[in-house]
Write a protein that holds these residues in place. Structure first.
Motif, PDB file in Angstrom:
ATOM      1  N   GLN A  82       0.822  -1.216   0.000  1.00  0.00           N
ATOM      2  CA  GLN A  82       0.000   0.000   0.000  1.00  0.00           C
ATOM      3  C   GLN A  82       0.855   1.265   0.000  1.00  0.00           C
ATOM      4  O   GLN A  82       0.343   2.354  -0.248  1.00  0.00           O
ATOM      5  CB  GLN A  82      -0.942  -0.006   1.216  1.00  0.00           C
ATOM      6  CG  GLN A  82      -0.354   0.527   2.518  1.00  0.00           C
ATOM      7  CD  GLN A  82       0.650  -0.410   3.168  1.00  0.00           C
ATOM      8  OE1 GLN A  82       0.831  -1.555   2.728  1.00  0.00           O
ATOM      9  NE2 GLN A  82       1.305   0.057   4.219  1.00  0.00           N
ATOM     10  N   GLY A  83       2.131   1.113   0.263  1.00  0.00           N
ATOM     11  CA  GLY A  83       3.044   2.252   0.266  1.00  0.00           C
ATOM     12  C   GLY A  83       3.246   2.826   1.653  1.00  0.00           C
ATOM     13  O   GLY A  83       2.356   2.772   2.506  1.00  0.00           O
ATOM     14  N   ILE A  84       4.432   3.387   1.870  1.00  0.00           N
ATOM     15  CA  ILE A  84       4.764   4.015   3.143  1.00  0.00           C
ATOM     16  C   ILE A  84       5.463   5.333   2.850  1.00  0.00           C
ATOM     17  O   ILE A  84       6.308   5.414   1.959  1.00  0.00           O
ATOM     18  CB  ILE A  84       5.655   3.086   4.011  1.00  0.00           C
ATOM     19  CG1 ILE A  84       5.773   3.607   5.434  1.00  0.00           C
ATOM     20  CG2 ILE A  84       7.026   2.895   3.395  1.00  0.00           C
ATOM     21  CD1 ILE A  84       4.596   3.241   6.301  1.00  0.00           C
ATOM     22  N   LEU A  85       5.074   6.361   3.578  1.00  0.00           N
ATOM     23  CA  LEU A  85       5.577   7.700   3.317  1.00  0.00           C
ATOM     24  C   LEU A  85       6.878   7.959   4.069  1.00  0.00           C
ATOM     25  O   LEU A  85       6.968   7.707   5.272  1.00  0.00           O
ATOM     26  CB  LEU A  85       4.533   8.738   3.721  1.00  0.00           C
ATOM     27  CG  LEU A  85       4.905  10.201   3.519  1.00  0.00           C
ATOM     28  CD1 LEU A  85       5.117  10.505   2.035  1.00  0.00           C
ATOM     29  CD2 LEU A  85       3.825  11.115   4.100  1.00  0.00           C
ATOM     30  N   VAL A  86       7.862   8.464   3.343  1.00  0.00           N
ATOM     31  CA  VAL A  86       9.123   8.920   3.925  1.00  0.00           C
ATOM     32  C   VAL A  86       9.232  10.418   3.659  1.00  0.00           C
ATOM     33  O   VAL A  86       9.156  10.852   2.508  1.00  0.00           O
ATOM     34  CB  VAL A  86      10.320   8.174   3.313  1.00  0.00           C
ATOM     35  CG1 VAL A  86      11.630   8.797   3.760  1.00  0.00           C
ATOM     36  CG2 VAL A  86      10.267   6.698   3.675  1.00  0.00           C
ATOM     37  N   THR A  87       9.381  11.173   4.712  1.00  0.00           N
ATOM     38  CA  THR A  87       9.533  12.623   4.620  1.00  0.00           C
ATOM     39  C   THR A  87      10.920  12.993   5.120  1.00  0.00           C
ATOM     40  O   THR A  87      11.319  12.572   6.210  1.00  0.00           O
ATOM     41  CB  THR A  87       8.464  13.342   5.458  1.00  0.00           C
ATOM     42  OG1 THR A  87       7.161  12.921   5.026  1.00  0.00           O
ATOM     43  CG2 THR A  87       8.576  14.853   5.299  1.00  0.00           C
ATOM     44  N   VAL A  88      11.649  13.758   4.340  1.00  0.00           N
ATOM     45  CA  VAL A  88      12.991  14.192   4.720  1.00  0.00           C
ATOM     46  C   VAL A  88      12.974  15.706   4.841  1.00  0.00           C
ATOM     47  O   VAL A  88      12.863  16.422   3.852  1.00  0.00           O
ATOM     48  CB  VAL A  88      14.047  13.741   3.695  1.00  0.00           C
ATOM     49  CG1 VAL A  88      15.445  14.150   4.168  1.00  0.00           C
ATOM     50  CG2 VAL A  88      13.960  12.244   3.451  1.00  0.00           C
ATOM     51  N   SER A  89      13.075  16.166   6.068  1.00  0.00           N
ATOM     52  CA  SER A  89      12.973  17.601   6.310  1.00  0.00           C
ATOM     53  C   SER A  89      13.564  17.934   7.669  1.00  0.00           C
ATOM     54  O   SER A  89      13.490  17.143   8.609  1.00  0.00           O
ATOM     55  CB  SER A  89      11.505  18.045   6.254  1.00  0.00           C
ATOM     56  OG  SER A  89      11.379  19.406   6.604  1.00  0.00           O
ATOM     57  N   SER A  90      14.130  19.141   7.768  1.00  0.00           N
ATOM     58  CA  SER A  90      14.662  19.608   9.035  1.00  0.00           C
ATOM     59  C   SER A  90      13.604  20.403   9.799  1.00  0.00           C
ATOM     60  O   SER A  90      13.838  20.859  10.918  1.00  0.00           O
ATOM     61  CB  SER A  90      15.906  20.465   8.814  1.00  0.00           C
ATOM     62  OG  SER A  90      15.630  21.503   7.912  1.00  0.00           O
TER      63      SER A  90
END
Lengths: 108, 121
Positions: free
Chosen positions: B113-121
């Motif tokens: 189903q997908g998994i969200l990866v967020t890259v942010s400071s």
């Protein structure tokens, strides 16, 4: 790497229409071409593999053709559930597996 | 019924690490190659990495080579993606995908189903 280019990037059509979209490979991929359908918020779904073989459970209104560098996906009579984004993908020279940028099919 | 369930996503700072898992069921896991495919917001699909059924062969997109590591535990029916030195451009929904035929086909017949990866400071 093999580049996959889809056209058009978007397409407007009505329920009942026949539509065709195209995928071109930067060099020959024989028939190692797959088509996927993706609806918003969902994972892609395999529609057609080997350029023209319908995946189990996929309605017969979907069809694929082509070989070498030129491929098409056709939908014979659009249904409301067919409005989605369609991606082609080559599996001939890997890695890497490469996808086209997608064709978004919208309701006119 | 084939099921693929991703986990391990979330928010991470640039330069950080994250490990994604994909738990599989409904098929003979060790027989099939598996891949990770990602999709950045409002963009298309990008293949990231693949691994053979035995785990002896691994493959990577140039964009992640040297930073990501794919592995699998056939006793746990799970495939992993270790992501190090994460960049803003790695932010995406990550899907695990199963090869269609035993061995390697590079045709993906089932997707998680997908998994969200967020890259942010």
């Amino acid at each position: 790497d093999i580049q996959m280019t889809q056209s058009p990037s978007s397409l407007s059509a009505s329920v009942g229409d026949r539509v065709t979209m195209t995928c071109r490979a930067s060099r020959s991929i024989s028939k190692y071409l797959n088509w996927y359908q993706q609806k918003p918020g969902e994972a892609p779904k395999l529609l057609i593999y080997g350029a023209s073989t319908l995946q189990s459970g996929v309605p017969s209104r979907f069809s694929g053709s082509g070989s070498e560098t030129h491929f098409t996906l056709s939908i014979s009579s659009l249904q409301p559930e067919d409005f989605a984004t369609y991606y082609c993908q080559q599996g001939f020279t890997t890695p890497p597996v490469t996808f086209g940028q997608g064709t978004k099919l919208e309701i006119k | 019924e084939v099921q693929l369930l991703e986990s391990g996503g979330g928010l991470v700072q640039p330069g950080g690490s994250l490990r994604l898992s994909c738990a599989a069921s409904g098929f003979t896991f060790s027989t099939y190659a598996m891949s990770w495919v990602r999709q950045a917001p409002e963009t298309g699909l990008e293949w990231v990495s693949g691994i053979s059924g035995s785990g002896s062969s691994t493959y990577y997109a140039d964009s992640v080579k040297g930073r990501f590591t794919i592995s699998r535990d056939n006793s746990r029916n799970t495939v992993y993606l270790q992501m190090n030195s994460l960049r803003a451009e790695d932010a995406a929904v990550y899907y695990c995908a199963k090869d269609q035929v035993a061995g390697t086909s590079d045709t993906f017949d089932f997707w998680g189903q997908g998994i969200l990866v967020t890259v942010s400071s």
